[in-house]
Structure formats: C-alpha cells, structure tokens
Design an enzyme around this catalytic site. Sequence first.
Site: not given
Length: 475
Positions: A284, A287, A315, A351, A369, A392
């Site tokens: 993590e 990441w 969208w 998360n 988004w 996102w």
Amino acid sequence: MTSSEGTSLVWLRDDLRLDDNPALAEAAHRGEPVTVVYVLDEESDGVRPLGGAARWWLHHSLAALSADLESKGSRLVLRRGPADETIRKLARQTNASHIFWNRRYAQPERTIDAGLKDWAGSNGIQASSFQANLLFEPWTIRTGAGGPYKVYSPFWRACLASHEIRDPLEAPTELPEPAHSGRGLPATDTLGGWNLLPSSPDWSGGLAEAWEPGEHGAAHRLEDFLDGPIEEYGTGRNLPGTEGTSRLSPHLRFGEVSPFRVWREIRRRHPGKIPADVGTFQSELGWREFNWHLLFHNPDLATRNFRPAFDNFPWASLSRKELAAWQQGNTGYPLVDAGMRQLWQTGWMHNRVRMAAASFLVKNLLADWRIGEEWFWDTLVDADAANNPANWQWVAGSGADASPYYRIFNPVTQSRKFDAGGSYLKAFIPELRTLQGKEIHEPWEATADGYPKPLVDLPESRQRALEAYQKIKEA
C-alpha cells in the site's frame, strides 16, 4: 554567529516534522542561525488551494510543529502569499546564505522550486533540496524502454529491486538560535489570522474527536498500528467495522511522519522474512509511490483522463438532488451512505468503502469522476494531489492500471461480505440501528424510520453503465 555572517533558511511544505527531515537536519548541522518558515501559497499559478478538511488539519499540524520547534530553541515563521516572492523576501530579510527544502513532485510546485533555485544561485545563495517524502523519486524508476510505468505491479517490483531504502534521520536534539531580521526576529503571521478553521458553522467536531494532527499524533498512530492491526492487515483492511487499517494517510500527506520512518519501523519489528500481512501493507505504501509517479509524468491527472478513450465517455448530467443525495449519504444504499457520512463526520473514509462510494457515483449514477474527485478534495483530511485523482481514475476505469469500467461494485454485496453484522452501517446510519440480518443491507425490504428509498435501481443502472462503456470500447 550573527546574521551578518549568513544564516540558514528552512522552507517546510508537506514535511511538518522534526524527525527524518533532511532539510532541517542540514540546517542544524551547519549551526548558523536558522529561520524555519511555512508559506501558505494559494496564489501561485497551478497551485491547488486546500480543501476545507485539509485546512483544518493544517491549522492543527502547524500549531503542533510550532510548539515542537520552540521546545528545541527555534520558532516557526508563518507567511502567506506567492511562495517564490515570499521566500526571496524572507531570504533577503534574514541575510540567508543557504536555503534548504525537501523536494515536491507536482508540476506547479516543481516550477516554483526550480525558479527559486535559479534565483538563489544568481544571488550567491546556496539552495539545496532533499528527498524526504517518497521512498523512490519518480524520475529514478524507469521501464526497460526508459519511460514511466503505467502498471503498478512491475513498478513496485522495479522500486524494490532498484534502490536500497535509506535509514531515517533522527530529530535534532536542539536547533540553532532563530535568525534575526534587522534588530529583531522576522515578522510572522498569526495562525488564527489565516482562518483555516471552519466557522458559521463549525463542522469540525467529529474531526477533532477522530484525529490528533501533528508529529506526536503520527507517532502514536504508527505505534498503535504496528502493535496490532498490521499483523492481520490482509483481512483487517477490508473490514470497515474494525480498526484494521493504519489511518496514517493524513499524517503521510502532511509529512508528519516520513515513509522512511514507517518502513524502518516495520523492518525493525520484522528483521527476517516479512509476513504476508505486513507485506500487504508495504504494498500500500508502494501504491502511494505509484500514484506520485503517475502525477509526476501526468501533471493534469486531476482534470484529464489518463486514458484518452474516456474523453468520449457519455457521462450523465447529474441533478442537484442526485448529487446532494450522494454527498450527504442519502442514496438508500447503506454502505455508500455510511461511508459518505463517515467522510463528513471524520474527514476520512475506509478505503473499501471509498471504492464502493466512488463506483456508485461514477457507474450507477454515471457521473464524471471529476465531480467526486473535487468533493473528496474538499472533505478528506488526507486528500493530496496524486492519490486523490489517481484513485478516482482507477475506480472510473480511465486511469493507469485501472479497475475495468465493467467492474461495478455492488454496495449490497460489499456490505454483506465485509460488514455482515452491520456494525459499520449502524455506527454512521442511526436510522438502521433497529434492523437485523438481511434487512440492514437491504432496508427497502423493511421499515427503516427516516431512511431514504434507493436513489437508483442497481441492475438497471449497472446495465446503463455497461452500455456506456461498450460505446467507447467500440469507438
């Protein structure tokens, strides 16, 4: 040594700590009078002003840092304005011979820093920058072809194979006396005068209950995590009703703890083979590094689709009612609503729930988004320029190494699997506290006093999303 013989200027940014702070350590080593400054820059080109929750955190973090500096014989100078102009002025006022800072990686900030370094060199001032907030700086990790990585797993493998992670520096036991400006100390703004705290109304009560901003709070959080939850992190991180995550993200975001310190403390407790759960947590951290790698090579990550095909995505136009229902946690789907209410109450969201809430907005409501990214930017205490947009885009399917667009989180399935007893749902949705079993995950099948009906039908909205994805896939 007097200021006429030269002084050191330490410019702190997202590194609000004394421990493992290379810029501060170098100034302490030189022994010259030192000015430690934080600049609130909301004016420079491209610099994104902080959201409301981050401003609350910054206020308390700076207050804690100021007290820590004073305990070491130093002080914190606060200035507000364009950073380049402000630092130049302060360097002249304090007769600085050296300027030290820890490096930043977003394009607007890098541009400011490069310009300041050029100015310093032209004026006989030595400007030095240091690696402090990323384990691996973005330009040091390259693919075999020499370009940036676009997929996480090979990126992280390359990181771990390429460089040894340095040991953290200890905090200085004492700091040089503060530098003077003329006959006295340089002027400083008052923290209260920056109006970082919310008022009319003050919505920060839940944040204050949930968090301890500052370096000491970060150290406590790290110790508590390493003493327990990390040992079962692989499963615990998915259970929002338990204390299974580190909650270090805001402390890392503001640099109250260094990733080098986190890494070294893990290795100190596990000097041999890293257990699988601990390794999952380390990934993590990887990441986080990957997201900064993406931002470094894609400066407009918060506004532009990483995958150009999504520039043509159809969208939907979200109504004010629909957007408000998502923002306020009134969609009728408990896991989404509990997460959004947790966000508003505490400035943070688990998360696993972030992914479900984001998927619901982007795929079930078919909202761009960027709408969600902006809301999280304003309401998360841990929102930063890399992780917020990258995550996102990952959920939306438009990002690097992204979750495929056709992967649509079902909030009912997710809550049944990861909050089977409903403890997380009940903690943030009082309307559901009388429900049991299946009913708490599907309250529309029962009578939940005051809880809204579902905003959309899950199967229908899923099909609409899949049809939209198919359009850009064909194109």
